[in-house]
Design an enzyme around this catalytic site. Structure first.
Site, PDB file in Angstrom:
ATOM      1  NE  ARG A  14      -3.473  -0.165   2.668  1.00 21.21           N
ATOM      2  CZ  ARG A  14      -4.581  -0.578   2.051  1.00 21.21           C
ATOM      3  NH1 ARG A  14      -5.168   0.220   1.177  1.00 21.21           N
ATOM      4  NH2 ARG A  14      -5.092  -1.768   2.329  1.00 21.21           N
ATOM      5  CD  GLU A  37      -4.163  -6.432  -1.289  1.00 22.27           C
ATOM      6  OE1 GLU A  37      -4.782  -5.458  -0.825  1.00 22.27           O
ATOM      7  OE2 GLU A  37      -4.043  -7.515  -0.692  1.00 22.27           O
ATOM      8  CB  THR A  66      -8.512  -0.795  -1.523  1.00 24.28           C
ATOM      9  OG1 THR A  66      -7.469  -1.136  -0.587  1.00 24.28           O
ATOM     10  CG2 THR A  66      -9.453   0.170  -0.829  1.00 24.28           C
ATOM     11  CE  LYS A 126      -8.653  -7.530   3.579  1.00 24.40           C
ATOM     12  NZ  LYS A 126      -8.432  -6.513   2.536  1.00 24.40           N
ATOM     13  N   GLY A 156      -2.632  -6.464  11.370  1.00 30.66           N
ATOM     14  CA  GLY A 156      -1.932  -6.720  12.613  1.00 30.66           C
ATOM     15  C   GLY A 156      -1.109  -7.997  12.639  1.00 30.66           C
ATOM     16  N   GLY A 176       0.525  -6.290   5.471  1.00 33.34           N
ATOM     17  CA  GLY A 176       0.556  -4.892   5.086  1.00 33.34           C
ATOM     18  C   GLY A 176       1.709  -4.140   5.700  1.00 33.34           C
ATOM     19  CB  SER A 177       1.768  -1.360   8.159  1.00 32.45           C
ATOM     20  OG  SER A 177       1.146  -2.021   9.248  1.00 32.45           O
TER      21      SER A 177
END
Length: 205
Positions: A14, A37, A66, A126, A156, A176-177
């Protein structure tokens, strides 16, 4: 249902920029990832997505996240995407993507949402945001879902806690992050990708 990649971890990049996307995707693929993704709220995704489809479409399941509208599915199909990820359940988005032969992996939180997604043709689910629910919730939810539906934890998930999601019955996770944050170095992406692959392999021994 069978998840379509060798490693059931999805790299979520992202915020990645078009001029750096190939280097970051190369880093995660070199580490062992084979699903990537690009969320559609990333800058100039219209450039990034086709670039990685062209470069890595034969090595990995490449797609977009998204995804909120059927019209976006149309554009992504034209770009050669094979994976559609959503944060919510929109049956028309799911049906449209399935019609193009894509793997659809929509975000849900409840049994009602999960069955709505499956009825529309989703091949995997998901659970998002997983950190807000915890592994015990996913374990309970899986008790009522068809046993062959791959369930992924997203939100998370870290190398340190990946095993608890696998133990709860998840097939894998979307990362993700803790894998990629906008602006981070290629070296950091590579380091985290290796850590996640190692954590997964240890969790499924």
């Amino acid at each position: 249902m069978q998840w379509q990649t060798n490693l059931p971890l999805i790299a979520i990049l992202r915020g990645v920029m078009p001029d750096e996307v190939l280097a970051h995707v190369s880093a995660v693929i070199d580490a062992g990832f084979d699903a990537v993704e690009i969320p559609l709220n990333s800058p100039e995704w219209e450039k990034s997505v086709p670039a990685i489809v062209d470069a890595y479409g034969d090595k990995a399941l490449i797609g977009a996240g998204t995804v909120l509208q059927p019209e976006q599915v149309e554009r992504l199909a034209q770009m050669g995407c094979k994976l559609i990820v959503t944060p919510n359940i929109n049956p028309e988005v799911i049906r449209r993507a399935v019609g193009y032969g894509m793997t659809v992996y929509p975000g849900c939180a409840t049994a009602s949402e999960a069955f709505t997604a499956l009825d529309a043709g989703a091949q995997a689910l998901k659970i998002f945001p997983s950190s807000a629910f915890g592994p015990d919730y996913i374990k309970a939810l899986k008790a009522v879902l068809p046993s062959d539906v791959p369930v992924f934890a997203v939100g998370g998930v870290t190398p340190e806690n990946l095993a608890q999601w696998i133990d709860a019955g998840c097939a894998g996770a979307g990362l993700g992050s803790d894998l990629y944050r906008a602006g981070q170095s290629i070296e950091r992406t590579a380091q985290q990708a290796v850590a996640f692959v190692k954590a997964y392999r240890e969790a499924v021994k």
